[in-house]
Design a protein around this motif. Structure first.
Motif, PDB file in Angstrom:
ATOM      1  N   THR A   1       0.825  -1.191   0.000  1.00  0.00           N
ATOM      2  CA  THR A   1       0.000   0.000   0.000  1.00  0.00           C
ATOM      3  C   THR A   1       0.866   1.249   0.000  1.00  0.00           C
ATOM      4  O   THR A   1       1.846   1.331   0.726  1.00  0.00           O
ATOM      5  N   THR A   2       0.494   2.207  -0.836  1.00  0.00           N
ATOM      6  CA  THR A   2       1.146   3.497  -0.846  1.00  0.00           C
ATOM      7  C   THR A   2       0.088   4.570  -0.609  1.00  0.00           C
ATOM      8  O   THR A   2      -1.095   4.269  -0.526  1.00  0.00           O
ATOM      9  N   VAL A   3       0.518   5.818  -0.490  1.00  0.00           N
ATOM     10  CA  VAL A   3      -0.427   6.927  -0.408  1.00  0.00           C
ATOM     11  C   VAL A   3      -0.227   7.809  -1.635  1.00  0.00           C
ATOM     12  O   VAL A   3       0.882   8.266  -1.907  1.00  0.00           O
ATOM     13  N   ALA A   4      -1.316   8.009  -2.361  1.00  0.00           N
ATOM     14  CA  ALA A   4      -1.275   8.832  -3.564  1.00  0.00           C
ATOM     15  C   ALA A   4      -1.896  10.192  -3.266  1.00  0.00           C
ATOM     16  O   ALA A   4      -2.875  10.286  -2.532  1.00  0.00           O
ATOM     17  N   ILE A   5      -1.307  11.237  -3.827  1.00  0.00           N
ATOM     18  CA  ILE A   5      -1.859  12.582  -3.728  1.00  0.00           C
ATOM     19  C   ILE A   5      -2.533  12.899  -5.060  1.00  0.00           C
ATOM     20  O   ILE A   5      -1.893  12.911  -6.115  1.00  0.00           O
ATOM     21  N   TRP A   6      -3.838  13.141  -4.990  1.00  0.00           N
ATOM     22  CA  TRP A   6      -4.650  13.362  -6.184  1.00  0.00           C
ATOM     23  C   TRP A   6      -4.993  14.834  -6.339  1.00  0.00           C
ATOM     24  O   TRP A   6      -5.200  15.555  -5.347  1.00  0.00           O
ATOM     25  N   ASP A   7      -5.095  15.278  -7.596  1.00  0.00           N
ATOM     26  CA  ASP A   7      -5.703  16.558  -7.931  1.00  0.00           C
ATOM     27  C   ASP A   7      -7.168  16.274  -8.222  1.00  0.00           C
ATOM     28  O   ASP A   7      -7.492  15.579  -9.194  1.00  0.00           O
ATOM     29  N   LEU A   8      -8.071  16.778  -7.383  1.00  0.00           N
ATOM     30  CA  LEU A   8      -9.486  16.426  -7.526  1.00  0.00           C
ATOM     31  C   LEU A   8     -10.160  17.147  -8.684  1.00  0.00           C
ATOM     32  O   LEU A   8     -11.188  16.692  -9.178  1.00  0.00           O
ATOM     33  N   GLN A   9      -9.603  18.286  -9.122  1.00  0.00           N
ATOM     34  CA  GLN A   9     -10.201  18.963 -10.267  1.00  0.00           C
ATOM     35  C   GLN A   9      -9.942  18.193 -11.567  1.00  0.00           C
ATOM     36  O   GLN A   9     -10.804  18.107 -12.430  1.00  0.00           O
ATOM     37  N   SER A  10      -8.758  17.608 -11.680  1.00  0.00           N
ATOM     38  CA  SER A  10      -8.426  16.868 -12.898  1.00  0.00           C
ATOM     39  C   SER A  10      -8.600  15.359 -12.739  1.00  0.00           C
ATOM     40  O   SER A  10      -8.543  14.625 -13.729  1.00  0.00           O
ATOM     41  N   ALA A  11      -8.805  14.899 -11.493  1.00  0.00           N
ATOM     42  CA  ALA A  11      -8.931  13.466 -11.183  1.00  0.00           C
ATOM     43  C   ALA A  11      -7.689  12.701 -11.617  1.00  0.00           C
ATOM     44  O   ALA A  11      -7.766  11.588 -12.128  1.00  0.00           O
ATOM     45  N   GLU A  12      -6.513  13.311 -11.410  1.00  0.00           N
ATOM     46  CA  GLU A  12      -5.250  12.679 -11.761  1.00  0.00           C
ATOM     47  C   GLU A  12      -4.366  12.549 -10.525  1.00  0.00           C
ATOM     48  O   GLU A  12      -4.412  13.388  -9.622  1.00  0.00           O
TER      49      GLU A  12
END
Length: 314
Positions: free
Chosen positions: A221-232
């Protein structure tokens, strides 16, 4: 560096619903099923506690209002009840089953998610927007024309964005004031699951989310940081973490998205998101950490482990 300031290790037979730190960092509120405890963090002493109305195990969602005057809790009889945080007296009761609850930043609005199965495998999932002081329904957001139990409701620190994640990880990003969907995406596929735990607003207005990412079959398991406006996905941190339990946050961010704390079994990893480097590891729990929260200024981290303790790091 963070140090353990207090350990509250008196028995907690009730499982935790929420932990909240006051904006000034002085008070900590823990909600355990039908029991609410308030600690003074300047002394490390229990200030007061009270029980909620209804069945002992009926309260699955209990939250402190950001006005720090009241709390709200559901019961198994289909009611939402508001209590005075200082006296424990009931102030208001109104009908309202819920899968998840959240408050607006000023506490004037309550968001309540409900999912209802219907015949022929149909259903409906919605988010009610409620005036919190009166329990008055203002608007309803339609999440899906099918039965999708909601895992979490999260409000961005700037107060404008509502993030809704269903239990099977279908996610919507709303401008709740205009009632417009800004983004819809699914954070699940056959080999990877993403559990959204925390939302932050960067100084440039970017809305980011910390997402625990469970990869199969390796179970790394890792932790991902997402941009919620672009969903990337912006980037991924190398945290070797157990799979999160549904509905409970195992990572938490400061409101500006500069600092991240991640529960890694019985330890806590602290990350600087500007440099994307691990700052330190916090020790002390003897069992798996089940809940994390962080103060607005990033100076206090609170962790909870069932049948273990609550620890305050500063």
């Amino acid at each position: 560096m963070f140090q353990c300031l207090y350990t509250f290790d008196e028995p907690h037979p009730e499982y935790l619903n929420s932990l909240s730190i006051s904006p000034d960092g002085i008070l900590l509120v823990g909600c355990f099923h039908n029991l609410v405890k308030v600690w003074d963090l300047t002394t490390g002493k229990l200030s007061h506690s009270f029980e909620l109305i209804g069945d002992r195990y009926g309260h699955s969602h209990t939250l402190v209002n950001p006005n720090w005057k009241t709390i709200i809790s559901d019961d198994r009889y289909g009611n939402l009840r508001t209590y005075d945080l200082w006296t424990g007296a009931q102030i208001l009761a109104f009908p309202g089953n819920s899968d998840a609850l959240a408050f607006s930043i000023d506490g004037k609005i309550l968001f309540k998610a409900t999912s209802k199965p219907l015949y022929d495998n149909n259903g409906i999932t919605k988010i009610d927007i409620i005036e919190s002081s009166r329990g008055e329904l203002l608007h309803t957001l339609l999440f899906a024309n099918k039965y999708l139990p909601i895992r979490s409701l999260l409000i961005s620190p700037d107060g404008n964005i509502l993030v809704v994640q269903a239990s099977h990880l279908f996610t919507q990003v709303w401008d709740w004031q205009t009632r417009q969907i800004l983004n819809t995406f699914n954070t699940s596929h056959p080999f990877c699951r993403h559990w959204l735990d925390a939302v932050a607003t960067r100084p440039n207005g970017q809305i980011i989310a910390a997402v625990a990412q469970m990869n199969q079959p390796s179970e790394k398991t890792t932790v991902a940081i997402w941009d919620l406006q672009s969903a990337e996905v912006l980037y991924t941190l190398g945290v070797s973490q157990r799979e999160p339990i549904e509905g409970k946050p195992h990572s938490t961010m400061t409101p500006d998205g500069s600092l991240l704390a991640v529960a890694n079994n019985h330890q806590i990893e602290i990350w600087d998101l500007e440099s994307r480097k691990k700052i330190c590891i916090l020790y002390g729990h003897q069992s798996r950490i089940d809940y994390l929260t962080i103060s607005q200024d990033g100076k206090t981290i609170i962790s909870y482990a069932f049948n273990d303790s609550i620890k305050v790091y500063q």
